[in-house]
Design a protein around this motif. Structure first.
Motif, short mmCIF file in Angstrom:
data_model
loop_
_atom_site.label_atom_id
_atom_site.label_comp_id
_atom_site.label_asym_id
_atom_site.label_seq_id
_atom_site.Cartn_x
_atom_site.Cartn_y
_atom_site.Cartn_z
N MET A 70 -20.58 -10.97 -10.96
CA MET A 70 -21.61 -11.40 -9.98
C MET A 70 -21.12 -11.22 -8.55
N ALA A 71 -19.91 -11.63 -8.27
CA ALA A 71 -19.39 -11.53 -6.90
C ALA A 71 -18.80 -10.14 -6.70
N LEU A 72 -19.71 -9.18 -6.54
CA LEU A 72 -19.27 -7.79 -6.46
C LEU A 72 -19.60 -7.19 -5.10
N PRO A 73 -18.63 -7.04 -4.22
CA PRO A 73 -18.86 -6.34 -2.94
C PRO A 73 -19.25 -4.89 -3.19
N THR A 74 -19.69 -4.24 -2.12
CA THR A 74 -20.08 -2.83 -2.21
C THR A 74 -19.05 -1.94 -1.52
N GLU A 75 -19.28 -0.64 -1.69
CA GLU A 75 -18.41 0.34 -1.04
C GLU A 75 -18.38 0.10 0.46
N ALA A 76 -19.55 -0.26 1.03
CA ALA A 76 -19.64 -0.47 2.49
C ALA A 76 -18.79 -1.64 2.94
N ASP A 77 -18.68 -2.67 2.10
CA ASP A 77 -17.85 -3.83 2.47
C ASP A 77 -16.39 -3.42 2.63
N PHE A 78 -15.91 -2.59 1.74
CA PHE A 78 -14.51 -2.17 1.81
C PHE A 78 -14.26 -1.28 3.04
N SER A 79 -15.31 -0.57 3.47
CA SER A 79 -15.15 0.35 4.60
C SER A 79 -15.27 -0.35 5.95
N ASN A 80 -15.77 -1.58 5.96
CA ASN A 80 -15.97 -2.30 7.22
C ASN A 80 -14.64 -2.80 7.76
N THR A 81 -14.41 -2.55 9.05
CA THR A 81 -13.10 -2.92 9.63
C THR A 81 -12.92 -4.43 9.74
N ASP A 82 -14.01 -5.20 9.83
CA ASP A 82 -13.89 -6.65 9.95
C ASP A 82 -13.63 -7.32 8.60
N VAL A 83 -14.50 -7.01 7.61
CA VAL A 83 -14.40 -7.73 6.33
C VAL A 83 -13.67 -6.94 5.26
N GLY A 84 -13.47 -5.64 5.49
CA GLY A 84 -12.81 -4.81 4.48
C GLY A 84 -11.49 -5.37 3.99
N GLN A 141 -8.66 -8.73 -5.50
CA GLN A 141 -7.57 -8.12 -6.27
C GLN A 141 -7.43 -8.76 -7.65
N GLY A 142 -6.88 -8.01 -8.58
CA GLY A 142 -6.65 -8.52 -9.92
C GLY A 142 -5.16 -8.66 -10.20
N ALA A 143 -4.85 -8.93 -11.46
CA ALA A 143 -3.45 -9.17 -11.83
C ALA A 143 -2.61 -7.91 -11.68
N ASN A 144 -3.20 -6.79 -12.08
CA ASN A 144 -2.45 -5.52 -12.07
C ASN A 144 -3.24 -4.42 -11.38
N ILE A 145 -4.05 -4.79 -10.41
CA ILE A 145 -4.97 -3.81 -9.83
C ILE A 145 -5.36 -4.29 -8.43
N ASN A 146 -5.54 -3.35 -7.50
CA ASN A 146 -5.95 -3.78 -6.16
C ASN A 146 -7.45 -4.06 -6.11
N GLY A 147 -7.88 -4.64 -5.00
CA GLY A 147 -9.26 -5.09 -4.90
C GLY A 147 -10.28 -3.98 -5.06
N GLU A 148 -10.04 -2.86 -4.40
CA GLU A 148 -11.00 -1.75 -4.46
C GLU A 148 -11.12 -1.20 -5.87
N GLU A 149 -9.97 -1.04 -6.54
CA GLU A 149 -9.99 -0.50 -7.91
C GLU A 149 -10.65 -1.49 -8.88
N LYS A 150 -10.37 -2.78 -8.66
CA LYS A 150 -10.95 -3.77 -9.57
C LYS A 150 -12.47 -3.83 -9.41
N VAL A 151 -12.96 -3.83 -8.18
CA VAL A 151 -14.42 -3.89 -7.98
C VAL A 151 -15.08 -2.63 -8.52
N GLN A 152 -14.44 -1.48 -8.34
CA GLN A 152 -15.02 -0.25 -8.89
C GLN A 152 -15.16 -0.36 -10.41
N LEU A 153 -14.12 -0.90 -11.08
CA LEU A 153 -14.17 -1.07 -12.53
C LEU A 153 -15.26 -2.07 -12.92
N PHE A 154 -15.32 -3.18 -12.21
CA PHE A 154 -16.30 -4.21 -12.58
C PHE A 154 -17.73 -3.78 -12.22
#
Length: 496
Positions: A398-412, A420-433
């Protein structure tokens, strides 16, 4: 022509300029319209794959000597079946099994109808011309690599009525309204053309709902194939689940939304050379079974569903490892459910191919019993696999940011850190989820679940047909023999 490339496929449907409607507007060019262009590119990718892996995707035409799509092959050996299944697997892997109507599905049925063409010549509605038409159309589709959509069910109006003729509006379902020396005229509506509007031709197959005995529904009982741009033919597409978002945000919906369309026939002329069945409920009701088309089509479907299960298993295992829940017993138990489903599906496929036999038309035909069991079982298991994704993903879906959120200099940086996950960074984890979300929760995912549940029809009707057709006597005999043996051992003699 032989096997087409993706570019040739796109040029073909652009040139046809089929009449397609969506969102209340007529589409000028499906190849560039936002609702269709991405799935058109995906289908083009399938055609390109034929040339990238010709050893797996093509074979030599028995008539022209050209390289043509392996999905059209009339299998004569078990090795032919293995090769065709590998071809199905390649195309299914392209989309993770999320394109249910990849062209190979209908190609197998056209092969079955074409090689069983004499079925359409029988007394009681058939003719030598219809048999010739079925054989000719198979060759035409194979040699030109024609992409097909199909429609086979009547509109969902009043299902309490047994026949279409009893409906309040008996001219609502597509029916033959006139016959001439040149062909038939069809008016009305049929459902449900997946890939509608982005294929070359439409195959109108025998409805599976013309079950009433007699001739009452004969005007609604037919089969033919026509180009999608035939005058009077309209494709009325549903709302697109490709919302024009990035493929990162909507990894499946932005690539593989195949669309579904209502087909409207307004004085559509079908020349006799394209007709396979005309006004025969009896022949229509027996076509799939007696041409063995249902077996070859199911073989493609189960091959695709094995890939789909593999894909979902991969997503689930990746999610478990991403958030460190892969050591919990109840989590492993749920993942193992999908592993079991996968192995059972593979077993059905294996048995069907290794028990294959030559049929009355000279085709090596898979054993239908394991395929029939698999097609009854998978629709229910698909719902369970979706449920497992949602249980294990939980709030992470449910709490899934978008590609644009990661690209934003303020909130990215914040989003990256907080997701972030246990063995994965935030961007990779959101892409998977987001992929898991697109399988199980999005409009695309829910359409997939409904599609799989009703793929071969109402599961209740399917299970009843399965029960009625199952050879039950050997199992009843086992029990009778056991009881008789027990009576004999006990020395019991009953008076008759």
């Amino acid at each position: 022509m032989g096997a087409r490339t993706g570019k040739e496929y796109i040029e073909g449907i652009k040139e046809r300029n089929t009449e397609v409607w969506i969102h209340g507007e007529k589409v000028e060019d499906v190849t560039i319209h936002p609702a269709f262009k991405n799935v058109v590119e995906s289908v083009a990718g399938l055609y390109d794959l034929q040339h990238e892996k010709p050893e797996k995707m093509l074979y030599t035409s028995p008539t022209s000597g050209k390289k043509v799509g392996l999905s059209f092959i009339a299998p004569k050996t078990k090795e032919d079946l293995f090769k065709r299944r590998e071809m199905h697997t390649e195309w299914a892997t392209f989309s993770g099994g999320m394109m249910g109507r990849s062209p190979d599905y209908l190609n197998t049925s056209i092969m079955a109808f074409g090689t069983a063409s004499q079925f359409f010549a029988q007394e009681g509605g058939g003719s030598d011309q219809f048999a010739k038409n079925a054989a000719n159309y198979y060759e035409y589709a194979r040699e030109n690599d024609i992409s097909l959509t199909h429609t086979l069910i009547h509109p969902q109006v009043n299902r309490s009525m047994l026949t279409q003729a009893e409906q309040k509006d008996p001219f609502l379902s597509a029916r033959i309204t006139k016959k001439t020396s040149d062909g038939i005229i069809v008016n009305g509506c049929r459902l449900l053309a997946t890939l509608g509007g982005i294929t070359d031709e439409l195959v109108v197959f025998p409805s599976t709902i013309n079950r009433t005995p007699g001739t009452t529904d004969d005007p609604f009982a037919f089969a033919f194939a026509i180009p999608n741009n035939t005058k009077g033919l309209k494709f009325l597409s549903r709302e697109s689940f490709d919302y024009g978002k990035s493929k990162w945000d909507h990894p499946l919906g932005a690539r593989f939304d195949e669309s579904d369309a209502i087909i409207s026939f307004e004085d559509v002329f079908v020349p006799w050379e394209r007709v396979f069945v005309s006004e025969s409920t009896d022949i229509c009701n027996r076509t799939y079974t007696e041409t063995n088309a249902v077996i070859h089509m199911t073989h493609q479907v189960i091959s695709k569903n094995v890939v789909k299960t593999e894909f979902i298993l991969g997503v689930v295992i990746s999610m478990m490892e991403a958030i460190g829940i892969d050591k919990f017993m109840h989590v492993k138990e749920k993942a193992s459910e999908i592993m079991v489903i996968l192995e059972v599906m593979r077993s059905h496929l294996f048995k069907s191919e290794h028990n294959a036999k030559i049929d009355q038309y000279g085709n090596m035909t898979p054993d239908f019993e394991p395929l029939n069991a698999a097609r009854n079982w998978f629709p229910k298991m698909y719902q369970r696999m979706n449920e497992i994704i949602k249980i294990l993903g939980a709030s992470g879906l449910m709490a899934l940011p978008t590609e644009a959120d990661f690209s934003n200099t303020d909130v990215g940086p914040l989003v990256h850190r907080y997701t972030q996950g246990a063995n994965i960074n935030g961007e990779e984890k959101v892409q998977l989820f987001r992929l898991a979300w697109d399988i199980s929760i999005s409009a695309f995912g829910n359409r997939q679940a409904l599609y799989e549940y009703y793929f071969f029809g109402d599961p209740v009707r399917m299970s009843n047909a399965y029960y009625d057709g199952f050879d039950k006597q050997p199992y009843k005999d086992m029990v009778t023999n056991f009881l008789n043996k027990s009576k004999k051992e006990a020395g019991i003699v009953f008076l008759k």
